[in-house]
Scaffold this active site. Structure first.
Site, short mmCIF file in Angstrom:
data_model
loop_
_atom_site.label_atom_id
_atom_site.label_comp_id
_atom_site.label_asym_id
_atom_site.label_seq_id
_atom_site.Cartn_x
_atom_site.Cartn_y
_atom_site.Cartn_z
N ILE A 163 -37.23 73.02 47.58
CA ILE A 163 -36.76 74.03 46.89
C ILE A 163 -38.31 74.93 46.79
CG2 ILE A 163 -37.17 73.23 44.86
CD1 ILE A 163 -34.15 72.35 46.32
N GLU A 370 -31.36 80.77 51.49
CA GLU A 370 -30.06 80.84 51.06
C GLU A 370 -28.84 81.36 52.45
OE1 GLU A 370 -30.13 83.87 47.89
OE2 GLU A 370 -32.07 83.19 47.53
#
Length: 385
Positions: A163, A370
């Site tokens: 994260i 991503e």
């Protein structure tokens, strides 16, 4: 701030060009001088955050109706590109603020938007995105984090991994399973606050690059949040997550574009000054060909990225393909160009006294996060125009 435009030619307007000049001046004065230290010390680029917030460039995508600058997708790309040209770690501030908050913008209630976009726009808070888990990376639908309804609340338990800006951000978009029998259609999205009881963070990962952007695990231990913090309807979280990535993969392309341009700019200046055999090495055809190829590929990546940004702004039907293509191509170009920049500097390029080795390390992540570029190719293959 540049607003919504037609973009028929995928060409930046005069307003976009002015924005680029503003961001470049700010970056060169207040972000670039700290880039090496941020990397060396693996510390959060607070100077960059302060400078971006002071100039209202930390979350330009937030609509004006919620106190933001209301920048269009191309303007957001230009901001990220210009910051990444000097410091990729710092470019993750505007990029991840968009990634974390876009689910709220796309699917959140009006109450959620007012509650969370306002502080983000003011620079009082940052936003992160919690999708990946230890056993659910590319297979995000295989996540195990659970959210169980308890009256007017949801109780979340699980671990989120990789994260970005975890521990620094105040707000987190968290994907969690609300109906295990439905796989992706049993996943819902929530806003979790750093201050919520039961939220904690792991130690920062020791990474190859983007060392100034903390990457940590987020632990959710019986985190009890009001039911109205669900983003959209129950079971729509995974769809929102994928829709978000369609738009934000273009911001990764922007980062890749920026670091590639920064590496080319530095290498070009170096070869014009470095002399061997009695003349600048820039006069040798082999060097010229390398520079030409680097510039050509960067320009191709820029056109693809800007075109994808235009499609993001319009919500075109082929955005999924174009966003994946821009991210994949631009990041492959960034890795190639930064590696070539190290080569052009020779032994000096391999030392931390010069910025291109940092740029090469930073560029690598753009091929991975991503969605790896292998996943991007799967996405493109499934969405061929």
């Amino acid at each position: 701030m540049a607003g919504s435009a037609d973009f028929d030619l995928y060409r930046p307007s005069e307003e976009h060009d002015m924005l680029r000049e503003t961001v470049r001046s700010l970056t060169e004065a207040k972000i670039a001088p700290f880039a090496a230290a941020v990397d060396e010390e693996a510390r959060f680029p607070q100077e960059a955050l302060d400078a971006l917030v002071a100039s209202d460039l930390h979350a330009v995508h937030v609509p004006e109706s919620y106190g933001g600058a209301g920048a269009d997708a191309l303007a957001t790309v230009i901001v990220i590109e210009e910051v990444a040209r000097a410091c990729v770690s710092s470019s993750l501030i505007p990029a991840v603020n968009k990634l974390g908050s876009l689910p709220v913008i796309l699917s959140g209630s009006e109450e959620l938007k007012k509650k969370y976009l306002g502080p983000l726009a003011k620079g009082d808070a940052m936003f992160s995105y919690c999708l990946s888990e230890p056993d659910a990376g590319s297979d995000a639908a295989g996540m195990k984090t659970r959210a169980v309804r308890d009256g007017d609340f949801w109780v979340l338990n699980g671990v989120k991994r990789w994260i970005t800006n975890a521990g620094v951000s105040d707000f987190y978009t968290v994907m969690a399973v609300t109906d295990p029998d439905k796989r992706s259609k049993g996943i819902s999205a929530f806003v979790v606050e750093k201050s919520d009881e039961g939220v904690s963070f792991g130690a920062p990962e020791k990474k190859l690059g983007i060392k100034g952007s903390p990457t940590r695990e987020v632990y959710l231990d019986n985190v009890r949040i009001p039911a109205d913090r669900m983003i959209g309807a129950e079971g729509t979280g995974f769809a929102t997550a994928m829709q978000t990535l369609d738009h934000t993969r273009i911001t990764i392309a922007a980062q890749a574009l920026g670091v590639a341009q920064g590496a080319l700019d530095y290498a070009k200046g170096y070869v014009q000054e470095r002399k061997q055999f009695g003349k600048p090495i820039a006069d040798f055809q082999g060097i010229q060909f390398m520079l030409a190829d680097m510039a050509m590929k960067i320009e191709a990546a820029r056109q693809l990225t800007y075109a994808a940004a235009a499609k993001s702004e319009r919500g075109d039907a082929d955005l999924t393909f174009q966003g994946a293509a821009a991210k994949c191509f631009a990041s492959d170009v960034a890795m190639e160009v930064t590696t070539d920049a190290v080569q052009l500097l020779g032994g000096y390029g391999y030392t931390r006294d010069y910025p291109v080795e940092r740029m090469m390390r930073d560029a690598k992540i753009t091929q991975i996060y991503e969605g790896t570029n292998q996943v991007q190719r799967i996405v493109m293959a499934r969405n061929l125009p």
